[in-house]
Each structure stands twice: as C-alpha cells, then as structure tokens.
Scaffold this active site. Structure first.
Site, mmCIF file in Angstrom:
data_model
loop_
_atom_site.group_PDB
_atom_site.id
_atom_site.type_symbol
_atom_site.label_atom_id
_atom_site.label_comp_id
_atom_site.label_asym_id
_atom_site.label_seq_id
_atom_site.Cartn_x
_atom_site.Cartn_y
_atom_site.Cartn_z
ATOM 1 N N ARG A 175 0.865 -1.179 0.000
ATOM 2 C CA ARG A 175 0.000 0.000 0.000
ATOM 3 C C ARG A 175 0.906 1.236 0.000
ATOM 4 O O ARG A 175 2.105 1.132 0.283
ATOM 5 C CB ARG A 175 -0.880 0.016 1.256
ATOM 6 C CG ARG A 175 -1.911 -1.086 1.256
ATOM 7 C CD ARG A 175 -2.661 -1.147 2.592
ATOM 8 N NE ARG A 175 -3.502 -2.339 2.634
ATOM 9 C CZ ARG A 175 -3.836 -2.965 3.762
ATOM 10 N NH1 ARG A 175 -3.422 -2.531 4.928
ATOM 11 N NH2 ARG A 175 -4.603 -4.030 3.720
ATOM 12 N N ARG A 268 -10.749 3.455 5.599
ATOM 13 C CA ARG A 268 -9.285 3.343 5.493
ATOM 14 C C ARG A 268 -8.828 3.671 4.078
ATOM 15 O O ARG A 268 -7.751 4.220 3.873
ATOM 16 C CB ARG A 268 -8.832 1.939 5.921
ATOM 17 C CG ARG A 268 -7.331 1.829 6.077
ATOM 18 C CD ARG A 268 -6.907 0.503 6.689
ATOM 19 N NE ARG A 268 -7.152 -0.618 5.768
ATOM 20 C CZ ARG A 268 -6.930 -1.895 6.058
ATOM 21 N NH1 ARG A 268 -6.470 -2.223 7.251
ATOM 22 N NH2 ARG A 268 -7.161 -2.847 5.174
ATOM 23 N N ARG A 279 -12.768 -9.018 1.246
ATOM 24 C CA ARG A 279 -12.414 -8.982 2.666
ATOM 25 C C ARG A 279 -13.655 -9.080 3.553
ATOM 26 O O ARG A 279 -13.631 -9.741 4.597
ATOM 27 C CB ARG A 279 -11.637 -7.698 2.979
ATOM 28 C CG ARG A 279 -10.184 -7.833 2.579
ATOM 29 C CD ARG A 279 -9.466 -6.518 2.398
ATOM 30 N NE ARG A 279 -8.163 -6.786 1.794
ATOM 31 C CZ ARG A 279 -7.024 -6.903 2.467
ATOM 32 N NH1 ARG A 279 -7.010 -6.742 3.763
ATOM 33 N NH2 ARG A 279 -5.908 -7.185 1.830
#
Ligand SMILES: Nc1nc2c(ncn2[C@@H]2O[C@H](COP(=O)(O)OP(=O)(O)O)[C@@H](O)[C@H]2O)c(=O)[nH]1
Ligand SMILES: Nc1ncnc2c1ncn2[C@@H]1O[C@H](COP(=O)(O)OP(=O)(O)O)[C@@H](O)[C@H]1O
Length: 402
Positions: A175, A268, A279
C-alpha cells in the site's frame, strides 16, 4: 562464561559425547539415539568449526545427511553434546558468550515428527537457547479493518523496548505508505513458495487471494533483540502456530458490528471495491471461526479504541508496575536447586575455567533445562543457569545466581 571443560548429567547412560577424529577433522561429538548416531561438528577452517550434522545408521552401517531446519549455530572452537529426553541434543559451545552458549538440535520432537511427514525426508532442526523466562509471543487475529494494526501500533509506540513486530512475507502489493521490511517483506509467489518448501516458514496461508507467512527468522530476530514478539496473522495462521512449539498467547479482535467493520474498511481507503468485497466476505467466516473455535485465549471487542487498548494492556499484564514484574521474574530465576532424582534429570553440571580468574580457578555452573518452553522453529526459552560450589558442605550448594 569461560571454556566448557566437562559435562555431567543424570542422562549419562544415554549420552555418548566424545571427540572423533579430532586431529584431522576438528572437534566432533557423537550422540546415540536408538539405532542412529548423530555426529555433530566437522569441517574446520583451522581455528573455528562449522557445526554440521550427519547421521550414522548402526543397522545398515551407512551415513546420511538430514535436512537441517532453522539457523545453525555460528562456528566455534568445539562443543559438547548431551541428549535430553531422547528428543533433543543440548549443544554447549566452547568459548562462547552466555547468550550464545546453549543450542538445541531437535531430533525427535513433535515438530520434527510433523516436518518428517510433510517433507518426507529425515529432518533435524536447530533452536537457540534463550536464558530466562521471557514472556510468551502474542498472536493477534481478526477480520480485515477491525483495528489489529492500530492496536499493535499503539502498543509498540507505548512500549518500544518491550515489543517487536514479526514482519511477515506477503505476495500482495504494498500500500502507499507501506515499507518493504517494515510492514511486510513483499515478495514474489514463486520465491515464497520455494522458501516454504525449504522449511523457512513457521506458518503460511492464502488470505484474500494472496500468500502470507511468518518466517522462522522473523520471530527469531525479535527474540534475539530481547523483545516480546507480536504476530498479526489470520485465523488459519493462528491455528498453525497453535500446533507449533511457539507457545504463544492468542487474541482475537472482533468489531462491535459487521456494519462498523465495513465502515472502517471503506474509511481506510486502501482497497479497491473488489478487494473490500472479498475482505468482507471472508470476515464473516473469520468471525465465526474466531468466536467459536476455542483457538483463542482471549476475545476483545474493538468498539471504543481506547477502551479496547486498555483491555489489551490489562490481559498482557501491562497494568501492573514494572517493579512487580521484575521481582516476579527474579524469583523464578533464583529457584533453588532441588536434590531429588527427578529434579536432577535435566540439570547439567558444567565445569568452566574462567581465564580471568587465574589458571587454577574453576567455576561450576548448573544449566537447568527442566522447564524449557518453545523450541524449533524459533528459540528455546526458559533456560536457567547459575553458579554453584559443588564441594560446599559436602553437597551441592548455591553460591550465586544470575
Ligand atoms: N497466516 C498469516 N496471515 C497473515 C500474515 N501476515 C498478515 N496476515 C493476515 O493477512 C490478512 C490481510 O492482511 P493485510 O493485507 O495486511 O490487510 P489488513 O488485515 O486489512 O490490514 C490479515 O488477516 C492479517 O492478519 C502471516 O504472516 N500469516
Ligand atoms: N475502535 C476504532 N474505532 C474507529 N475506528 C477504528 C478503531 N480501530 C481502528 N479504527 C480504524 O479502522 C481502520 C482499520 O484499522 P486497521 O488497524 O488498519 O485494521 P486491521 O489491521 O485489522 O486491518 C483504520 O482506518 C483505523 O484507524
């Protein structure tokens, strides 16, 4: 510690520790276990010895070289070997520091038996001995977005010298703010798969379509720094660690609701919509497993972050004063030497010559491995070593402790 001169043990009937062919090949020890003789030591560069392992089979008269897992001890000027419980060989390195003197070659522990089945070859594994009762590693699991990373960061920030993070390997892409070697070791699937086959991982699992794993080294680096290891791994990984010899505390983090989990994950902003969906889908199963499997020692709900963090600290014993913790561990290290047969079983008496104390000065130490924890893969913790005067009052008496 000075040079290890002699070793005595109640296991002496089982032990066969001699120098073989020492002129030509350097120092080796031979330890008999059933029909096998484990010959440890070997190739010399003149001053130090690389510690290799080979096995002589009495029944066939043949030699074999087993697959050796774990980090092997650094070369030394010689060593002694003592068989413990018919499952591991204690290796004491000559002329080494107290931190580096005790190693274990596991030859028939549950881990070795499991690895033999998986790898289908003869296996042995090294594990370094760590003195003292260092606290258990901590495994933290929970669905993506629940706040594991946030809680771990808070802990590491408040107690930087106490905790160390086990940096996992992963095949997922980094990320934006993630650094290689800090958050993860980012790697290619083919490389990671080969390293898994080579026995370099404590556990690995496929999570959200990527491969994740904890290398043995990742955990050992933290133990070597004298810190308590924190592992952020999924439920499959936690299950693997549970059956390993890591002997950890298992904590599962739950969200207050599924809606809140979804909100946090989206807020996020690190995943694509497709990844978020994957997820969330996996989160349902993870929550079911985490809450019901009995795998976890503690379940924490991360509703209000500060409340959850305080609960985490409490269950890790961080709400008691450091003074109290230190007094407790000092007491354990100072446990008196017992005199019964069973208590002597795993105490090894070592005679050392401390050169700095003069040529004739001899020091006696007891190395107590009766309550060791952990083991390969990783470190063997809980070794206790203390000095004694074996001739005081005609019996073993404790002179000092360390
Ligand atoms: N089994 C295993 N799971 C891991 C490891 N490292 C991370 N994970 C888990 O992989 C999942 C995904 O991690 P990550 O991609 O960082 O996403 P995040 O959980 O949303 O922060 C999480 O459940 C982690 O706990 C590992 O070494 N082994
Ligand atoms: N108790 C909480 N309340 C609200 N937001 C939280 C809480 N705990 C964590 N978060 C936020 O939720 C998001 C996911 O947290 P993170 O630590 O990355 O989760 P994980 O590591 O479990 O995937 C982050 O943006 C974090 O700031």
């Amino acid at each position: 510690m000075g040079e290890v001169q002699e070793i005595f043990s109640d296991d002496v009937k089982e032990v066969f520790a001699v120098g073989l062919d020492s002129e030509a090949r350097g120092y080796q020890t031979a330890t008999i276990l059933g029909e096998k003789i484990f010959v440890i030591g070997g190739s010399s560069d003149g001053s130090t010895l690389s510690i290799d392992v080979k096995v002589f089979h009495k029944s066939t008269g043949k030699w074999s070289v087993p697959k050796v897992l774990g980090t092997k001890p650094t070369p030394c000027k010689g060593h002694s070997a003592v068989l413990l419980n018919k499952e591991r060989i204690l290796i004491l390195k000559r002329d080494s520091t107290p931190e580096d003197c005790a190693w274990f070659l596991e030859v028939d522990t549950p881990f070795i038996r499991e690895q033999k089945k998986i790898l289908n070859v003869d296996v042995v594994a090294w594990s370094k001995g760590v003195r003292g009762y260092s606290p258990k590693p901590i495994v933290i699991s929970g669905p993506s977005g629940v706040g594991k990373g946030t809680l771990i960061n808070k802990l590491m920030k408040e107690f930087p010298s106490m905790f160390g993070f086990s940096v996992s390997h992963t095949t997922r892409a980094p990320r934006d703010k993630e650094k290689d070697g800090v958050h993860y070791h980012f790697t290619e699937r083919s490389i990671m798969e080969k390293e898994i086959r080579d026995g370099k991982f404590l556990e690995s699992a496929s999570v959200h379509g990527n491969l994740y794993g904890t290398s043995i080294e990742a955990v050992e680096v933290v133990a070597d720094a004298g810190k308590r290891c924190i592992l952020d791994i999924d439920v499959q990984g936690a299950r693997s660690v549970r059956v390993s010899s890591l002997d950890a505390v298992f904590i599962f983090i739950c969200p207050p609701s599924f809606e809140e989990l979804e909100k946090r994950l989206r807020a996020r902003g690190t995943e694509t919509e497709e990844q978020v969906q994957k997820r969330l889908c996996n989160a349902r199963l993870e929550l079911e497993l985490g809450r019901s499997s009995g795998l976890f020692d503690h379940i924490l709900v991360n509703d209000d972050l500060e409340t959850c963090y305080q609960s985490l600290k409490k269950l890790l014993g961080l709400d008691v004063s450091m003074e109290a913790t230190q007094q407790q561990s000092q007491k354990m290290v100072d446990a008196p030497l017992g005199d019964s047969e069973s208590e002597m079983d795993q105490k090894v008496l070592i005679q050392c010559r401390a050169s700095e104390l003069g040529k004739t000065s001899k020091n006696w130490f007891v190395l107590d491995v009766s309550s060791i924890k952990g083991g390969a893969p990783g470190r063997t913790r809980g070794i206790n070593m203390y000095a004694i005067d074996p001739f005081a009052d005609g019996q073993y008496g404790i002179k000092t402790s360390s």
